[in-house]
Structure formats: structure tokens, C-alpha cells
Write a protein that holds these residues in place. Sequence first.
Motif, PDB file in Angstrom:
ATOM      1  N   GLN A 154      52.687   0.317  -1.577  1.00  0.00           N
ATOM      2  CA  GLN A 154      54.074  -1.035  -1.755  1.00  0.00           C
ATOM      3  C   GLN A 154      54.136  -2.667  -2.273  1.00  0.00           C
ATOM      4  N   ILE A 155      52.840  -3.101  -1.475  1.00  0.00           N
ATOM      5  CA  ILE A 155      52.515  -4.453  -2.551  1.00  0.00           C
ATOM      6  C   ILE A 155      52.064  -4.852  -3.657  1.00  0.00           C
ATOM      7  N   LEU A 156      51.446  -3.798  -3.475  1.00  0.00           N
ATOM      8  CA  LEU A 156      50.539  -3.757  -5.440  1.00  0.00           C
ATOM      9  C   LEU A 156      51.572  -2.847  -6.537  1.00  0.00           C
ATOM     10  N   SER A 157      53.182  -2.387  -6.377  1.00  0.00           N
ATOM     11  CA  SER A 157      53.911  -2.759  -6.576  1.00  0.00           C
ATOM     12  C   SER A 157      54.706  -3.754  -6.780  1.00  0.00           C
ATOM     13  N   GLN A 158      54.502  -5.331  -6.580  1.00  0.00           N
ATOM     14  CA  GLN A 158      55.619  -6.526  -6.892  1.00  0.00           C
ATOM     15  C   GLN A 158      54.648  -6.982  -7.901  1.00  0.00           C
ATOM     16  N   ASP A 159      55.867  -7.286  -8.828  1.00  0.00           N
ATOM     17  CA  ASP A 159      55.369  -8.508  -9.815  1.00  0.00           C
ATOM     18  C   ASP A 159      54.134 -10.201  -9.202  1.00  0.00           C
ATOM     19  N   TYR A 160      54.248 -10.399  -8.724  1.00  0.00           N
ATOM     20  CA  TYR A 160      53.405 -11.370  -8.391  1.00  0.00           C
ATOM     21  C   TYR A 160      51.482 -10.515  -8.492  1.00  0.00           C
ATOM     22  N   ILE A 161      50.978  -9.664  -8.670  1.00  0.00           N
ATOM     23  CA  ILE A 161      50.193  -8.690  -8.397  1.00  0.00           C
ATOM     24  C   ILE A 161      49.993  -7.812  -9.893  1.00  0.00           C
ATOM     25  N   VAL A 162      50.650  -8.632 -10.234  1.00  0.00           N
ATOM     26  CA  VAL A 162      50.599  -7.537 -11.884  1.00  0.00           C
ATOM     27  C   VAL A 162      50.014  -9.233 -12.670  1.00  0.00           C
ATOM     28  N   ALA A 163      50.890 -10.244 -12.186  1.00  0.00           N
ATOM     29  CA  ALA A 163      51.292 -11.721 -12.760  1.00  0.00           C
ATOM     30  C   ALA A 163      49.083 -11.619 -12.334  1.00  0.00           C
ATOM     31  N   ALA A 164      49.143 -11.454 -10.758  1.00  0.00           N
ATOM     32  CA  ALA A 164      47.552 -11.683 -10.203  1.00  0.00           C
ATOM     33  C   ALA A 164      46.231 -10.914 -11.672  1.00  0.00           C
ATOM     34  N   ARG A 165      46.968  -9.761 -11.852  1.00  0.00           N
ATOM     35  CA  ARG A 165      45.915  -9.194 -12.590  1.00  0.00           C
ATOM     36  C   ARG A 165      45.909  -9.243 -13.705  1.00  0.00           C
ATOM     37  N   SER A 166      46.678 -10.337 -14.166  1.00  0.00           N
ATOM     38  CA  SER A 166      46.975 -10.769 -15.670  1.00  0.00           C
ATOM     39  C   SER A 166      45.623 -11.675 -15.613  1.00  0.00           C
ATOM     40  N   SER A 167      45.821 -12.638 -14.531  1.00  0.00           N
ATOM     41  CA  SER A 167      44.959 -14.075 -14.625  1.00  0.00           C
ATOM     42  C   SER A 167      43.661 -13.693 -14.372  1.00  0.00           C
ATOM     43  N   GLY A 168      42.859 -12.098 -14.672  1.00  0.00           N
ATOM     44  CA  GLY A 168      41.952 -12.462 -14.407  1.00  0.00           C
ATOM     45  C   GLY A 168      41.518 -11.617 -12.821  1.00  0.00           C
ATOM     46  N   MET A 169      42.175 -12.023 -11.912  1.00  0.00           N
ATOM     47  CA  MET A 169      42.147 -12.009 -10.339  1.00  0.00           C
ATOM     48  C   MET A 169      41.289  -9.809 -10.453  1.00  0.00           C
ATOM     49  N   SER A 170      40.342  -9.907  -9.802  1.00  0.00           N
ATOM     50  CA  SER A 170      39.740  -9.042  -9.601  1.00  0.00           C
ATOM     51  C   SER A 170      40.629  -8.308  -8.309  1.00  0.00           C
ATOM     52  N   ALA A 175      43.054  -7.135  -3.293  1.00  0.00           N
ATOM     53  CA  ALA A 175      42.568  -6.423  -2.090  1.00  0.00           C
ATOM     54  C   ALA A 175      42.687  -7.735  -0.544  1.00  0.00           C
ATOM     55  N   TYR A 176      41.817  -8.737  -1.132  1.00  0.00           N
ATOM     56  CA  TYR A 176      41.628  -9.581   0.231  1.00  0.00           C
ATOM     57  C   TYR A 176      43.114 -10.386   0.533  1.00  0.00           C
ATOM     58  N   ASN A 177      42.986 -11.030  -0.530  1.00  0.00           N
ATOM     59  CA  ASN A 177      43.638 -12.242  -0.674  1.00  0.00           C
ATOM     60  C   ASN A 177      45.530 -11.832  -0.506  1.00  0.00           C
ATOM     61  N   HIS A 178      45.774 -10.582  -1.114  1.00  0.00           N
ATOM     62  CA  HIS A 178      47.531 -10.752  -1.204  1.00  0.00           C
ATOM     63  C   HIS A 178      47.830  -9.437  -0.834  1.00  0.00           C
ATOM     64  N   VAL A 179      46.653  -8.355  -1.196  1.00  0.00           N
ATOM     65  CA  VAL A 179      47.282  -7.120  -0.413  1.00  0.00           C
ATOM     66  C   VAL A 179      46.947  -6.964   1.564  1.00  0.00           C
ATOM     67  N   LEU A 180      45.622  -7.297   2.270  1.00  0.00           N
ATOM     68  CA  LEU A 180      44.848  -7.150   3.401  1.00  0.00           C
ATOM     69  C   LEU A 180      46.394  -8.554   4.112  1.00  0.00           C
ATOM     70  N   SER A 181      46.654  -9.921   3.263  1.00  0.00           N
ATOM     71  CA  SER A 181      47.185 -10.695   4.371  1.00  0.00           C
ATOM     72  C   SER A 181      48.655 -10.584   4.483  1.00  0.00           C
ATOM     73  N   ASN A 182      49.356  -9.792   3.626  1.00  0.00           N
ATOM     74  CA  ASN A 182      50.358  -9.512   3.602  1.00  0.00           C
ATOM     75  C   ASN A 182      50.909  -8.227   4.662  1.00  0.00           C
ATOM     76  N   ILE A 183      50.177  -7.218   5.059  1.00  0.00           N
ATOM     77  CA  ILE A 183      50.161  -5.883   5.893  1.00  0.00           C
ATOM     78  C   ILE A 183      49.119  -6.181   7.227  1.00  0.00           C
ATOM     79  N   ALA A 184      48.051  -7.302   7.696  1.00  0.00           N
ATOM     80  CA  ALA A 184      47.831  -7.992   8.683  1.00  0.00           C
ATOM     81  C   ALA A 184      48.868  -7.400   9.616  1.00  0.00           C
ATOM     82  N   PRO A 185      50.563  -8.091   9.763  1.00  0.00           N
ATOM     83  CA  PRO A 185      51.055  -8.125  11.055  1.00  0.00           C
ATOM     84  C   PRO A 185      51.085  -6.706  11.039  1.00  0.00           C
ATOM     85  N   LEU A 186      51.336  -5.758  10.756  1.00  0.00           N
ATOM     86  CA  LEU A 186      51.940  -4.298  10.270  1.00  0.00           C
ATOM     87  C   LEU A 186      50.549  -3.871  11.232  1.00  0.00           C
TER      88      LEU A 186
END
Length: 270
Positions: A154-170, A175-186
Amino acid sequence: MRRAGLVMGCVLVGLVVVAGITSAVWTPYDPNLVVPADRLLGPSSQHWLGTDGFGSDIASRMLVGARTCLLVGVVSVLIAAGIGVPWGVTSAMLPRPWSTIVGRAADLLYAFPALLLAIILAAAVGGSTLTGMVAIGVSTVPVFARITRTASRQILSQDYIVAARSSGMSWHSIAYNHVLSNIAPLIGVQASVSYGTAILAEAALSYLGLATPATVATWGRMLRDSQVYLFDSPWLTVAPALAIAAAVMGFTLLGDGLRDFLDPRLREVR
């Protein structure tokens, strides 16, 4: 009612934690002290919960049992989360064919009953506290993997992930800065619920003699030892049974309360 459940969960978990910490520094009697002359005594001012069939103080063994269940719960949840979370995040980020294969592997393991898997692992390696913790942790890995994979997708389908990938983020940084930080409460909520499951599984394994050895007091083994005195000395069974129920209920209510508190959609409903 939701806040009441969270408060009740905190209170029950707090009692278990206090009992476990107390047992590390003080117990009314030596929990392994055998006094045949004092066997099967009822609750009194000297023995608050009575004595068992060997004359050991039940209150002291209950305190040590709280420490044992806390240790088993912490280690088993750390094992489950340490393997299941990377598994779930990796399977969500892999290309579709590989993602499906890795995800279905978790589903296959999840379909196997957790307690039965723990019993098989404990029986194969031998009964010990370490074996019980590893067996419970491994059996809970698929739960974390499935929940993490679903949330990560669900997180990877968001637009900001596409933007982060387009900016050259690995992908590693994503996974560390966007995915894990968002799913940590879960993950935290699932850890609380899995903690209660681990306590129940440890009690079942100890009851079957496949986890903690007899020299260490556990609530499950206390139930096993008291079954022959069920009708003559019922307090032997009541104390560990209520402790197991309170601990499992406490961590379950805590997990549900945290989910309601951390999920903004549920906060809006409340």
C-alpha cells in the motif's frame, strides 16, 4: 470503551511486568524449596496462595513464572519481527513474479498451525527455554511477513514513492525512510498481540514438557503439576490459569487499543 480497553490492557500488562521485575530481586520463599511437611497448604498469611504438592510456595513460583513469560515473549517477538518484517518488505518490493513466490511461501507457512509447528520444533531439538523461544518465534514469522507485505504494498503504491524513485533514491533508502517509518505503528501493534500469543504458546509447551525445564517455574508447568489436585486443592490451578488469562488479555487489549489510537481513520470514527 476503546480507551477503557487500552487502559485495562496497560494495567494488566503493568501487573505482569511488576511481578516479573519483583521476582528478580525478591520472592517470599525460594521458589524451588521443597518442604514435604507443608505440602498442599491452603492460602494463609504465611503462604499467600498456598503450597503445591511438593510444599513449594505458590506465590513465589507465580512471580518467577511472570519473569519467564516476559522473557519468552520478548525474545520470540524479536525473532518473529526480525525475520518477518524484512521478509514482508522484501517481498513487496521485488518484481511481481518473485514477489508472488516469496509472498506465497509466507502464506504456506502461515497455513500451518503455529502451536503445532512450535511443538514439532521443540520436540525435534529438545525441551528448553531457548528452544521454546525459538520455536514460538519461528512459528510467528509468517504473521509479521504477511502483515508487513500487505502494508508495504500500500505504501509503495503512493505517488511520493514514485517521486522518490524518480529522484534517484535507492530501493534500500526507500524501504528504510518511507516504508518502515510508515508501517512501524502497525508492527508495534502486531508485536503486542503476538506477545500475548507467545505467552499462551509458552504455557502450552511448558504444559506438554517441551519448553522450560522443571527447575524453572512457569505458569504452564504449574498447571500441569496441579491437575492431579484439581478437586482436592483447586487453588493450585486457579492461580496460574488466571495469570495466563490476564497476561494474554492484557497484551491483546493493549494491541487493540494501540491500533485504535494510532490509526487516524479509527480516531475519526471515535
